[in-house]
Design a protein around this motif. Structure first.
Motif, short mmCIF file in Angstrom:
data_model
loop_
_atom_site.label_atom_id
_atom_site.label_comp_id
_atom_site.label_asym_id
_atom_site.label_seq_id
_atom_site.Cartn_x
_atom_site.Cartn_y
_atom_site.Cartn_z
N PRO A 115 0.80 -1.23 0.00
CA PRO A 115 0.00 0.00 0.00
C PRO A 115 0.83 1.28 0.00
O PRO A 115 0.40 2.29 -0.55
N ALA A 116 1.99 1.26 0.65
CA ALA A 116 2.78 2.50 0.77
C ALA A 116 4.26 2.16 0.87
O ALA A 116 4.64 1.02 1.13
N ALA A 117 5.09 3.19 0.67
CA ALA A 117 6.54 3.01 0.75
C ALA A 117 7.19 4.31 1.18
O ALA A 117 6.62 5.40 1.02
N ILE A 118 8.39 4.20 1.74
CA ILE A 118 9.21 5.35 2.10
C ILE A 118 10.62 5.09 1.59
O ILE A 118 11.10 3.95 1.64
N VAL A 119 11.28 6.12 1.04
CA VAL A 119 12.61 5.93 0.46
C VAL A 119 13.65 6.69 1.28
O VAL A 119 13.34 7.70 1.92
N PHE A 120 14.88 6.18 1.25
CA PHE A 120 15.99 6.78 1.99
C PHE A 120 17.16 6.96 1.03
O PHE A 120 17.26 6.28 0.00
N GLY A 121 18.07 7.83 1.40
CA GLY A 121 19.20 8.15 0.53
C GLY A 121 20.32 7.13 0.55
O GLY A 121 21.24 7.21 -0.27
N MET A 122 20.28 6.17 1.47
CA MET A 122 21.36 5.19 1.59
C MET A 122 20.78 3.82 1.89
O MET A 122 19.94 3.68 2.78
N GLY A 123 21.21 2.81 1.15
CA GLY A 123 20.69 1.46 1.34
C GLY A 123 21.08 0.88 2.69
O GLY A 123 20.25 0.26 3.37
N TYR A 124 22.33 1.03 3.07
CA TYR A 124 22.80 0.49 4.35
C TYR A 124 22.02 1.09 5.51
O TYR A 124 21.58 0.37 6.43
N ALA A 125 21.79 2.39 5.45
CA ALA A 125 21.07 3.07 6.53
C ALA A 125 19.61 2.66 6.60
O ALA A 125 18.97 2.84 7.64
N THR A 126 19.08 2.13 5.51
CA THR A 126 17.68 1.70 5.53
C THR A 126 17.48 0.62 6.58
O THR A 126 16.54 0.68 7.38
N ASN A 127 18.35 -0.37 6.59
CA ASN A 127 18.27 -1.42 7.61
C ASN A 127 18.72 -0.92 8.98
O ASN A 127 18.04 -1.12 9.99
N SER A 128 19.88 -0.29 9.02
CA SER A 128 20.47 0.07 10.31
C SER A 128 19.67 1.13 11.05
O SER A 128 19.73 1.20 12.29
N ALA A 129 18.90 1.94 10.34
CA ALA A 129 18.11 2.99 11.00
C ALA A 129 16.67 2.58 11.23
O ALA A 129 16.03 3.08 12.16
N VAL A 130 16.13 1.69 10.41
CA VAL A 130 14.73 1.31 10.52
C VAL A 130 14.50 0.27 11.61
O VAL A 130 13.54 0.36 12.39
N SER A 268 21.00 3.10 -9.31
CA SER A 268 20.94 4.39 -8.62
C SER A 268 21.50 4.23 -7.21
O SER A 268 22.44 3.47 -7.00
N CYS A 269 20.91 4.93 -6.23
CA CYS A 269 21.36 4.85 -4.85
C CYS A 269 20.16 4.90 -3.93
O CYS A 269 19.05 5.27 -4.34
N GLY A 270 20.37 4.53 -2.67
CA GLY A 270 19.30 4.62 -1.69
C GLY A 270 18.60 3.30 -1.46
O GLY A 270 18.97 2.25 -2.00
N GLY A 271 17.56 3.36 -0.61
CA GLY A 271 16.80 2.16 -0.28
C GLY A 271 15.36 2.52 0.04
O GLY A 271 14.98 3.70 0.06
N TYR A 272 14.55 1.50 0.29
CA TYR A 272 13.13 1.73 0.58
C TYR A 272 12.63 0.75 1.62
O TYR A 272 13.20 -0.33 1.83
N ILE A 273 11.55 1.13 2.27
CA ILE A 273 10.74 0.24 3.09
C ILE A 273 9.32 0.32 2.55
O ILE A 273 8.78 1.42 2.36
#
Length: 459
Positions: A115-130, A268-273
């Motif tokens: 239903p929804a998603a949020i994107v971040f500027g760094m893939g590694y930080a997507t896991n480590s911050a979420v 590209s770069c970044g990650g998503y949840i």
């Protein structure tokens, strides 16, 4: 005792340093330019030269070939750069959310089936911050023993209790779940506030597909949440590139948190949840990677949007379907040929990641250097990234590779394999996989006893 951690004082790394961190000076396409380096003191100082070697690229995660110029993506990136500049110079919650970011999140949610998603500027930080936002003290994280370091660091930073189950072994996961539910929290034995099981779609150092269906069935039985990291599988597997859920026939509604990165298949770069609207809204108010980190570059966001449109055929062509089909054909052809030659290759069919086991760390520099001499660039991995006796060369296949490219690579790797002595399985008959077997056939030759210790980023 010899240490293999890279440092300027470590002679064991210094002698092999020319095998790592090789600079390139072109786009990471099927072929790229590798800068030549020279040394006069046994690698203590490596000096760059003006000379370059045009090498076949077997090391980049450019699975669909979007990392180089693209007839559909590139013009749109240039227009986006003219309109929005290279950076928002702001966090998402201040002035860093543009129409491109909103459009990207809508496309990602639609692409992965959430239903929804949020994107971040760094893939590694997507896991480590979420992960620290999703669970905390009183919670339990059960992680696959070969999960990526970003998951490990995110779990450690959460304050939750951490348990590990044997790599890709649902039966052991169930045993760990059952025991921890029965015991409860340490000391108090209270019920866990939350249990999250974290797995990856394709394990980047093993090339294996996750046994997702069995894991989801177990999580449903014990009422645990499923967190799926698709960094290496989104865009790369499945009929339309939608990842392991599509490949294995799993309903995305059964996966509570879907994570992925844009640094591989999307160029590209970044990650998503991606997840429920409630989950994404919660992350927007609590996740530090959203609140305090710079937003993803608008041209980088436009690259992802354009790549997704190509994969879905919204560019008016069938190039996306062709790229996905070519990646699958290239991966399965290369894996099959390596096995026929007698190499010990890890992973599953359909996976574009295929580690060639070297085992003996002394063979690593010889394999890397001899391949480079013949203009084939490969990535070699050793301790501490892997256990000491499980050194390997990790091959990454791309849709940008032609059949001629792959045949050249196979010829070079075969010659070097004979020279170095890493054809550990000579003459072993190999069964050609049928199409319906591709997504389930395992080729991993490391025993489970070794597997559970073979993660460089283990807890």
């Amino acid at each position: 005792m010899i240490s293999f951690f890279p440092s300027s004082e470590d002679t064991s790394y210094t002698f092999n340093e020319d095998c790592f961190e090789r600079p390139i000076c072109s786009a990471p396409d099927a072929w790229f330019d590798v800068v030549k380096r020279v040394t006069n003191d046994n690698n203590k100082i490596l000096k760059r030269t003006e000379n370059v070697s045009r090498c076949l690229n077997l090391g980049s995660y450019n699975y669909l070939g979007f990392a180089a110029s693209d007839e559909y993506c590139s013009p749109r990136i240039i227009e986006c750069l003219k309109t929005f500049s290279a950076s928002t110079c702001s966090t998402r919650v201040n002035g860093g959310t543009t129409t491109v970011h909103t459009e990207l999140e809508e496309h990602v949610a639609k692409f992965v089936g959430k239903p929804a998603a949020i994107v971040f500027g760094m893939g590694y930080a997507t896991n480590s911050a979420v992960l620290p936002v999703l669970i905390g003290e009183g919670g339990l994280i059960i992680s696959d023993s070969l999960n990526h370091g970003s998951i490990v660091n995110g779990a450690r930073g959460s304050g939750a209790t951490i348990c590990v189950f044997q790599h890709n072994t649902p039966s052991h996961l169930e045993r760990v779940l059952r025991e921890n539910i029965a015991e409860g929290q340490p000391r108090t034995h209270r019920r866990w506030t939350k249990i999250i099981v974290v797995v990856e779609g394709i394990y980047s150092m093993e090339g294996e597909l996750c046994k997702l269906s069995e894991i989801i069935a177990i999580c449903k039985k014990y009422k645990a949440y499923v967190y799926l990291d698709e960094a290496h599988s989104i865009g790369a597997v499945g009929k339309t590139g939608k990842g392991v859920c599509e490949l294995l026939g799993v309903d995305t509604a059964d996966v509570d948190v879907m994570m992925g990165t844009f640094t591989k298949s999307f160029g590209s770069c970044g990650g998503y949840i991606a997840g429920s609207e409630e989950l994404i809204e919660y992350l927007k108010y609590t996740c530090p990677a959203h609140l305090y980190a710079i937003s993803i570059s608008p041209p980088a966001a436009q690259q992802i949007i354009s790549a997704i449109k190509v994969l879905l055929g919204e560019d008016g062509s069938n190039r996306g379907a062709q790229k996905i089909a070519r990646l699958r054909e290239n991966s399965n052809f290369f894996r099959s040929e390596l096995q026929k030659m007698g190499f010990d290759v890890l992973g599953d069919y359909d996976s574009p990641v295929m580690p060639i086991m070297l085992y003996n760390i002394a063979k690593l520099p010889a394999f890397s250097r001899e391949c480079l001499k013949q203009n084939v660039a490969v990535v070699v991995v050793a301790f501490p990234a892997t256990p000491l006796l499980l050194a390997r060369a990790r091959i990454c296949i791309s849709a940008a590779h032609s059949r001629e490219d792959l045949i050249k690579a196979l010829e070079v790797i075969s010659k070097v394999g004979d020279l170095v002595g890493i054809k550990y399985l000579p003459g072993e008959p190999k069964k050609q996989p049928l199409p319906e077997e591709n997504s389930t056939k395992l080729n991993c030759r490391i025993s489970k006893s070794l597997c559970k210790h073979s993660q460089n980023n283990g807890f």
